[in-house]
Design a protein around this motif. Sequence first.
Motif, PDB file in Angstrom:
ATOM      1  N   THR A  65       0.780  -1.268   0.114  1.00 52.08           N
ATOM      2  CA  THR A  65       0.103   0.011  -0.027  1.00 52.08           C
ATOM      3  C   THR A  65       0.988   1.208   0.034  1.00 52.08           C
ATOM      4  N   LYS A 125      -3.588   3.598   4.524  1.00 51.97           N
ATOM      5  CA  LYS A 125      -4.907   3.392   4.127  1.00 51.97           C
ATOM      6  C   LYS A 125      -5.195   2.006   3.385  1.00 51.97           C
ATOM      7  N   ALA A 178      -7.065   0.927   1.259  1.00 50.34           N
ATOM      8  CA  ALA A 178      -7.362   0.938  -0.166  1.00 50.34           C
ATOM      9  C   ALA A 178      -6.427   1.758  -1.054  1.00 50.34           C
ATOM     10  N   SER A 179      -5.243   1.863  -0.263  1.00 50.51           N
ATOM     11  CA  SER A 179      -4.194   2.503  -1.343  1.00 50.51           C
ATOM     12  C   SER A 179      -3.183   1.574  -1.824  1.00 50.51           C
ATOM     13  N   GLN A 219      -5.189   5.823  -5.708  1.00 54.10           N
ATOM     14  CA  GLN A 219      -6.173   7.089  -5.780  1.00 54.10           C
ATOM     15  C   GLN A 219      -5.470   8.331  -5.468  1.00 54.10           C
ATOM     16  N   GLU A 228      -5.425   1.539 -12.251  1.00 53.77           N
ATOM     17  CA  GLU A 228      -5.914   1.649 -11.124  1.00 53.77           C
ATOM     18  C   GLU A 228      -6.459   0.115 -10.478  1.00 53.77           C
ATOM     19  N   CYS A 247      -7.520  -5.021   2.563  1.00 53.97           N
ATOM     20  CA  CYS A 247      -7.096  -4.237   1.403  1.00 53.97           C
ATOM     21  C   CYS A 247      -8.203  -4.443   0.107  1.00 53.97           C
ATOM     22  N   HIS A 250     -11.820  -2.974   1.348  1.00 58.03           N
ATOM     23  CA  HIS A 250     -11.671  -1.588   1.366  1.00 58.03           C
ATOM     24  C   HIS A 250     -11.586  -0.952  -0.205  1.00 58.03           C
ATOM     25  N   SER A 251     -10.887  -1.437  -0.900  1.00 58.85           N
ATOM     26  CA  SER A 251     -10.601  -1.238  -2.424  1.00 58.85           C
ATOM     27  C   SER A 251     -12.093  -1.458  -3.099  1.00 58.85           C
ATOM     28  N   GLU A 289     -15.076  -1.356  -1.788  1.00 56.91           N
ATOM     29  CA  GLU A 289     -15.841  -0.404  -1.517  1.00 56.91           C
ATOM     30  C   GLU A 289     -15.547   1.052  -2.195  1.00 56.91           C
ATOM     31  N   LEU A 290     -14.375   1.295  -1.957  1.00 59.22           N
ATOM     32  CA  LEU A 290     -13.911   2.736  -2.681  1.00 59.22           C
ATOM     33  C   LEU A 290     -14.333   2.841  -4.205  1.00 59.22           C
ATOM     34  N   TYR A 291     -14.035   1.784  -4.770  1.00 57.94           N
ATOM     35  CA  TYR A 291     -14.386   1.915  -6.100  1.00 57.94           C
ATOM     36  C   TYR A 291     -15.889   1.494  -6.782  1.00 57.94           C
TER      37      TYR A 291
END
Length: 183
Positions: free
Chosen positions: A13, A17, A19-20, A45, A69, A98, A101-102, A104-106
Amino acid sequence: MQGINFIAIDFETATGKRASICEAGICVVRDGKIVETRSWLVRPQGNSYSYWNMQIHGIRPNDTADSPEFPEVWTEISKYLKDIPVLVAHNAAFDIGCIRHSLELYGMEKLEITYYCSLRAARKLYSFGCNSLDYLCDQFRIPYGQHHRAGDDAEMCARLFLKELEDAGWCGWEEMGNCGGKL
């Protein structure tokens, strides 16, 4: 080890975070044999990094500036998961986090995947004072490339998990049930 099929996975990451994700790696195991290892650089992101994370893995913003991405990389990884919907990670709480969260983020859909944790298995099977991936690989003379690079760590995890299954006298996935969960 006929019938032992899984995909070891690892993420690096860019920040604290989950999701990074800046690098993803997989190691495909079919019938107890490693058949493929892959890794992808991923543009997190905003392509921003923390100093501490860069010190760990050495990946920098200029390395991922032109990288895909997470959604594009996850689409490629998902093709492997259609055939083998079983993931293994060392400290799965981190790597599965990871993914969650990813996704969910996208705004992406979660797949039906079972996962197992080679760290939890090591704690159950062995009495070492340390259970880090590199330490365990050293103890069992498991070769590895560059630690904290996703493809190399995924392959180290796969080799370690195969050793754990052998040491546990593996007969079926249910024996490893307390070392895993569902995505």
